[in-house]
Design a protein around this motif. Structure first.
Motif, PDB file in Angstrom:
ATOM      1  N   ALA A  99     -13.758  -2.712   7.507  1.00 15.36           N
ATOM      2  CA  ALA A  99     -12.676  -1.747   7.710  1.00 15.36           C
ATOM      3  C   ALA A  99     -11.386  -2.446   8.100  1.00 15.36           C
ATOM      4  CB  ALA A  99     -13.082  -0.732   8.772  1.00 15.36           C
ATOM      5  N   LEU A 100     -11.495  -3.431   8.986  1.00 17.12           N
ATOM      6  CA  LEU A 100     -10.314  -4.173   9.427  1.00 17.12           C
ATOM      7  C   LEU A 100      -9.683  -4.929   8.266  1.00 17.12           C
ATOM      8  CD1 LEU A 100      -8.528  -5.042  11.815  1.00 17.12           C
ATOM      9  CD2 LEU A 100     -10.108  -6.953  12.176  1.00 17.12           C
ATOM     10  N   ASN A 101     -10.500  -5.590   7.465  1.00 14.43           N
ATOM     11  CA  ASN A 101      -9.978  -6.352   6.322  1.00 14.43           C
ATOM     12  C   ASN A 101      -9.334  -5.432   5.290  1.00 14.43           C
ATOM     13  OD1 ASN A 101     -10.823  -8.754   7.452  1.00 14.43           O
ATOM     14  ND2 ASN A 101     -12.781  -8.795   6.357  1.00 14.43           N
ATOM     15  N   ILE A 102      -9.926  -4.265   5.081  1.00 15.17           N
ATOM     16  CA  ILE A 102      -9.333  -3.305   4.142  1.00 15.17           C
ATOM     17  C   ILE A 102      -7.962  -2.858   4.630  1.00 15.17           C
ATOM     18  CG2 ILE A 102      -9.530  -0.931   3.272  1.00 15.17           C
ATOM     19  CD1 ILE A 102     -12.548  -1.372   3.011  1.00 15.17           C
ATOM     20  N   SER A 103      -7.838  -2.614   5.933  1.00 18.82           N
ATOM     21  CA  SER A 103      -6.564  -2.143   6.487  1.00 18.82           C
ATOM     22  C   SER A 103      -5.469  -3.211   6.411  1.00 18.82           C
ATOM     23  CB  SER A 103      -6.754  -1.696   7.938  1.00 18.82           C
ATOM     24  OG  SER A 103      -7.003  -2.804   8.794  1.00 18.82           O
ATOM     25  N   HIS A 104      -5.858  -4.472   6.214  1.00 19.48           N
ATOM     26  CA  HIS A 104      -4.882  -5.564   6.115  1.00 19.48           C
ATOM     27  C   HIS A 104      -4.425  -5.824   4.680  1.00 19.48           C
ATOM     28  CE1 HIS A 104      -6.233  -7.438  10.205  1.00 19.48           C
ATOM     29  NE2 HIS A 104      -5.367  -6.452  10.354  1.00 19.48           N
ATOM     30  N   LEU A 105      -5.037  -5.145   3.707  1.00 22.71           N
ATOM     31  CA  LEU A 105      -4.611  -5.316   2.321  1.00 22.71           C
ATOM     32  C   LEU A 105      -3.199  -4.769   2.138  1.00 22.71           C
ATOM     33  CD1 LEU A 105      -7.856  -4.196   0.397  1.00 22.71           C
ATOM     34  CD2 LEU A 105      -7.000  -6.526   0.657  1.00 22.71           C
ATOM     35  N   ASN A 106      -2.411  -5.441   1.312  1.00 19.00           N
ATOM     36  CA  ASN A 106      -1.024  -5.006   1.090  1.00 19.00           C
ATOM     37  C   ASN A 106      -0.949  -3.588   0.547  1.00 19.00           C
ATOM     38  OD1 ASN A 106       0.039  -7.463   1.957  1.00 19.00           O
ATOM     39  ND2 ASN A 106       0.006  -8.360  -0.095  1.00 19.00           N
ATOM     40  N   THR A 107      -1.900  -3.233  -0.316  1.00 19.72           N
ATOM     41  CA  THR A 107      -1.860  -1.911  -0.944  1.00 19.72           C
ATOM     42  C   THR A 107      -2.280  -0.793   0.005  1.00 19.72           C
ATOM     43  OG1 THR A 107      -4.051  -2.414  -1.847  1.00 19.72           O
ATOM     44  CG2 THR A 107      -2.173  -2.657  -3.339  1.00 19.72           C
ATOM     45  N   PHE A 108      -2.841  -1.152   1.160  1.00 21.84           N
ATOM     46  CA  PHE A 108      -3.244  -0.115   2.111  1.00 21.84           C
ATOM     47  C   PHE A 108      -2.033   0.688   2.580  1.00 21.84           C
ATOM     48  CE2 PHE A 108      -4.053   1.299   6.519  1.00 21.84           C
ATOM     49  CZ  PHE A 108      -5.125   2.148   6.273  1.00 21.84           C
ATOM     50  N   SER A 109      -0.888   0.030   2.686  1.00 19.63           N
ATOM     51  CA  SER A 109       0.324   0.722   3.138  1.00 19.63           C
ATOM     52  C   SER A 109       0.729   1.839   2.177  1.00 19.63           C
ATOM     53  CB  SER A 109       1.485  -0.267   3.292  1.00 19.63           C
ATOM     54  OG  SER A 109       1.776  -0.903   2.051  1.00 19.63           O
ATOM     55  N   LYS A 110       0.330   1.705   0.893  1.00 20.87           N
ATOM     56  CA  LYS A 110       0.654   2.743  -0.085  1.00 20.87           C
ATOM     57  C   LYS A 110      -0.020   4.063   0.250  1.00 20.87           C
ATOM     58  CE  LYS A 110       1.607   0.176  -4.336  1.00 20.87           C
ATOM     59  NZ  LYS A 110       1.239   0.033  -5.770  1.00 20.87           N
ATOM     60  N   ILE A 111      -1.269   3.994   0.679  1.00 22.83           N
ATOM     61  CA  ILE A 111      -1.993   5.235   0.924  1.00 22.83           C
ATOM     62  C   ILE A 111      -1.829   5.721   2.364  1.00 22.83           C
ATOM     63  CG2 ILE A 111      -3.688   4.640  -0.828  1.00 22.83           C
ATOM     64  CD1 ILE A 111      -5.715   4.270   1.515  1.00 22.83           C
ATOM     65  N   ASP A 112      -1.245   4.885   3.224  1.00 19.84           N
ATOM     66  CA  ASP A 112      -1.014   5.281   4.613  1.00 19.84           C
ATOM     67  C   ASP A 112       0.335   5.977   4.736  1.00 19.84           C
ATOM     68  OD1 ASP A 112      -1.825   5.551   7.219  1.00 19.84           O
ATOM     69  OD2 ASP A 112      -1.081   3.601   7.859  1.00 19.84           O
TER      70      ASP A 112
END
Length: 230
Positions: A99-112
């Protein structure tokens, strides 16, 4: 990150209940091989059918955007399952680490970020096909690329972290409901009064977005039993 972790935990619990405690070994409790990659690309193929992509048929038909979003959530089930399995088999860490590694992906900011807009049909299809290629490749799985491509799809499908979570929890509860009502032995009835259970579930959620998971299950039970009595 909290919603990502909750979804991963719910998925792990569902997989254990459905496939047994050792599902991350790639085998169900009944000895059947689990292939999450195949689940992903087959579900992606179904997702493309949300569009009138056939040049010889229904060329002016509007895309089924509601179905697209449900299919996106279905793919997410399988991507999370593949990710958890991958972390377990390669000793990369726990579900919390994932979960932590997923939240650090650059594209995570798109869905947040709040989003209700759809991309163009052809762009979405190209993205879906990229996800299919991620799972069809004979090379070592690039899990980060697969998840990043999926987050692009989430954004292009008019969803964000909040709406993805809401639909995921709804579908997770529906999957549990299916298992409890004979999905494996074929006795479960998937079409409720002319509507697929996915559609009914989404309608219930849309009518009351604050429903807790247990309350949603109870509401599905009420509707299902009413139909059985008729």
């Amino acid at each position: 990150m909290d919603k990502i972790l909750l979804m991963l935990q719910l998925q792990a619990t569902l997989n254990e209940a459905t496939n047994g405690e050792k599902w991350t070994d790639g085998i169900t409790k009944n000895g059947k091989v689990i292939n999450w990659k195949r689940c992903i690309y087959m579900e992606c193929a179904e997702m493309i059918d949300s569009f009138s992509w056939k040049h010889w048929k229904n060329i002016d038909k509007e895309a089924d955007w509601a179905n697209l979003q449900i299919e996106v959530v279905d793919v997410w089930h399988f991507i999370m399952s593949l990710s958890i399995e991958n972390y377990a088999q390669t000793d990369r860490g726990t579900v919390e680490d994932l979960a932590l590694n997923i939240s650090h992906l650059n594209t995570f900011s798109k869905i947040d970020t709040k989003n209700e807009l759809f991309a163009a049909q052809d762009e979405i299809i190209q993205n879906i096909e990229s996800i299919m290629l991620d799972t069809l490749s004979k090379e070592m799985l690039n899990l980060e690329k697969l998840i990043s491509d999926f987050f692009d799809l989430v954004d292009m499908s008019g969803l964000n972290l909040e709406t993805l979570y809401k639909l995921y929890v709804g579908k997770n509860i529906l999957n549990q409901f299916r298992q409890d009502h004979g999905y494996k032995d074929g006795s479960y009835i998937k079409v409720w009064d002319g509507k697929e259970d996915n559609v009914v579930m989404k309608r219930v959620l849309d009518a009351n977005s604050s429903l807790a998971p247990q309350a949603l299950y109870a509401e599905l039970e009420k509707v299902y039993q009413t139909l059985h009595k008729s």
